[in-house]
Motif scaffolding. Structure first.
Motif, short mmCIF file in Angstrom:
data_model
loop_
_atom_site.label_atom_id
_atom_site.label_comp_id
_atom_site.label_asym_id
_atom_site.label_seq_id
_atom_site.Cartn_x
_atom_site.Cartn_y
_atom_site.Cartn_z
N GLU A 1 90.75 64.66 2.30
CA GLU A 1 91.19 65.96 2.65
C GLU A 1 90.59 66.68 3.73
OE1 GLU A 1 91.95 68.52 -0.90
OE2 GLU A 1 91.80 66.50 -2.03
N GLU A 2 89.62 66.07 4.56
CA GLU A 2 88.87 66.59 5.56
C GLU A 2 88.23 67.99 5.18
OE1 GLU A 2 91.38 66.18 8.83
OE2 GLU A 2 91.62 64.27 8.53
N LEU A 3 87.84 68.06 4.18
CA LEU A 3 87.12 69.36 3.82
C LEU A 3 85.75 69.49 4.34
CD1 LEU A 3 88.45 70.22 0.41
CD2 LEU A 3 89.23 71.23 2.37
N ILE A 4 85.05 68.25 3.99
CA ILE A 4 83.64 67.84 4.32
C ILE A 4 83.50 66.58 4.91
CG2 ILE A 4 81.34 67.52 3.43
CD1 ILE A 4 82.17 69.31 1.11
N TRP A 5 82.76 66.48 5.89
CA TRP A 5 82.67 65.26 6.86
C TRP A 5 81.30 65.20 7.62
CZ3 TRP A 5 85.42 69.20 8.34
CH2 TRP A 5 85.32 69.81 9.86
N TYR A 6 80.95 63.72 7.82
CA TYR A 6 79.69 63.69 8.49
C TYR A 6 79.96 63.50 9.94
CZ TYR A 6 74.98 62.17 9.59
OH TYR A 6 73.84 62.14 10.15
N SER A 7 79.28 64.14 10.77
CA SER A 7 79.55 64.07 12.21
C SER A 7 78.30 63.26 12.90
CB SER A 7 79.50 65.63 12.88
OG SER A 7 79.48 65.39 14.26
N ILE A 8 78.63 62.24 13.45
CA ILE A 8 78.01 61.37 14.03
C ILE A 8 77.35 61.80 15.32
CG2 ILE A 8 77.43 59.10 15.08
CD1 ILE A 8 79.61 57.89 13.24
N LYS A 9 77.99 62.56 15.76
CA LYS A 9 77.85 63.18 17.22
C LYS A 9 76.64 64.42 17.04
CE LYS A 9 79.49 65.79 21.05
NZ LYS A 9 80.63 66.18 21.64
N ARG A 11 75.17 64.61 13.94
CA ARG A 11 74.04 64.06 12.96
C ARG A 11 73.70 64.97 11.65
NH1 ARG A 11 69.05 61.52 16.49
NH2 ARG A 11 70.28 60.19 17.55
N ARG A 12 74.99 65.68 11.33
CA ARG A 12 74.96 66.39 10.08
C ARG A 12 76.27 66.82 9.31
NH1 ARG A 12 74.89 72.69 11.52
NH2 ARG A 12 76.81 72.93 12.95
N TRP A 13 76.23 66.94 8.21
CA TRP A 13 77.44 67.19 7.62
C TRP A 13 78.19 68.58 8.10
CZ3 TRP A 13 79.66 63.87 4.65
CH2 TRP A 13 78.89 62.87 4.02
N MET A 14 79.60 68.58 8.31
CA MET A 14 80.12 69.51 8.48
C MET A 14 81.27 70.05 7.74
SD MET A 14 79.08 69.82 11.71
CE MET A 14 80.32 70.89 12.79
N PHE A 15 81.89 71.11 7.71
CA PHE A 15 82.69 71.58 6.60
C PHE A 15 83.68 72.52 7.17
CE2 PHE A 15 79.01 74.24 6.16
CZ PHE A 15 79.69 75.47 6.34
N ASP A 16 84.89 72.57 6.74
CA ASP A 16 86.06 73.62 7.26
C ASP A 16 86.07 74.60 5.88
OD1 ASP A 16 88.27 74.96 7.72
OD2 ASP A 16 89.25 73.31 8.86
N LEU A 17 85.32 75.61 6.15
CA LEU A 17 85.13 76.74 5.37
C LEU A 17 86.63 77.44 4.93
CD1 LEU A 17 83.46 78.17 3.29
CD2 LEU A 17 83.18 79.92 5.05
N GLN A 18 87.45 77.42 5.94
CA GLN A 18 88.62 78.04 5.72
C GLN A 18 89.67 77.22 4.87
OE1 GLN A 18 90.85 78.86 9.33
NE2 GLN A 18 92.14 80.38 8.14
N LYS A 19 89.78 75.78 5.08
CA LYS A 19 90.54 74.95 4.25
C LYS A 19 89.96 74.85 2.90
CE LYS A 19 92.22 71.59 7.45
NZ LYS A 19 92.05 70.31 7.86
N ILE A 20 88.64 74.83 2.62
CA ILE A 20 87.76 74.99 1.43
C ILE A 20 88.43 76.17 0.49
CG2 ILE A 20 85.59 75.38 -0.08
CD1 ILE A 20 84.27 73.34 2.25
N GLU A 21 88.47 77.39 1.21
CA GLU A 21 88.70 78.66 0.31
C GLU A 21 90.24 78.60 0.20
OE1 GLU A 21 87.70 81.46 3.34
OE2 GLU A 21 85.56 81.71 2.46
N LEU A 22 90.94 78.01 0.89
CA LEU A 22 92.34 77.99 0.78
C LEU A 22 92.88 76.82 -0.41
CD1 LEU A 22 93.90 78.34 4.33
CD2 LEU A 22 93.94 79.99 2.26
#
Length: 137
Positions: A1-9, A11-22
């Motif tokens: 669902e692409e709410l949380i993903w690991y960014s290789i570039k 080197r950390r976990w990323m998240f889309d807070l707006q999508k998570i809230e919705l």
């Protein structure tokens, strides 16, 4: 669902807070909420059932007319706001904190009794609201 993903570039976990809230609550959460509501005192459950039948938002005066003689407690609406079931605009208007919370409260009403409860509430409102005010509701 692409709410949380690991960014290789980076080197950390990323998240889309707006999508998570919705994101809507899952069925398990609704089931949990219904079970939680089912353990509440009878007066509280009755109030939640009435509110669920009134729709996604309602006015405290409409709830008062709908409940008529049914005892739901003097601080029912305040308790619902404190428990996170309802939100208020600070006045007499209330809305469910989420449509799934309303669904959970509606789930407290046995299927075979839902139609009768809607008819009872509608009858009470019809008898207690002057025709001139009907358009407002």
């Amino acid at each position: 669902e692409e709410l949380i993903w690991y960014s290789i570039k980076s080197r950390r976990w990323m998240f889309d807070l707006q999508k998570i809230e919705l994101k809507e609550m899952s069925e398990d959460v609704v089931k949990h909420m219904t079970e939680h509501m089912g353990r509440l005192p009878g007066k509280m459950q009755l109030g939640l059932k009435l509110c669920a039948c009134l729709g996604p938002s309602f006015d405290a005066t409409i709830l008062e007319k709908a409940r008529k003689d049914a005892t739901i407690g003097d601080d029912f609406l305040e308790s619902c706001v404190e428990d996170g079931f309802l939100q208020t605009d600070g006045g007499s208007s209330y809305k469910w904190s989420h449509d799934q919370v309303q669904q959970a409260a509606y789930g407290l009403i046995p299927l075979q009794k839902r139609e009768k409860l809607h008819l009872l509430i509608g009858s009470r409102l019809l008898l207690s609201i002057p025709p001139s005010e009907m358009e407002r509701f």
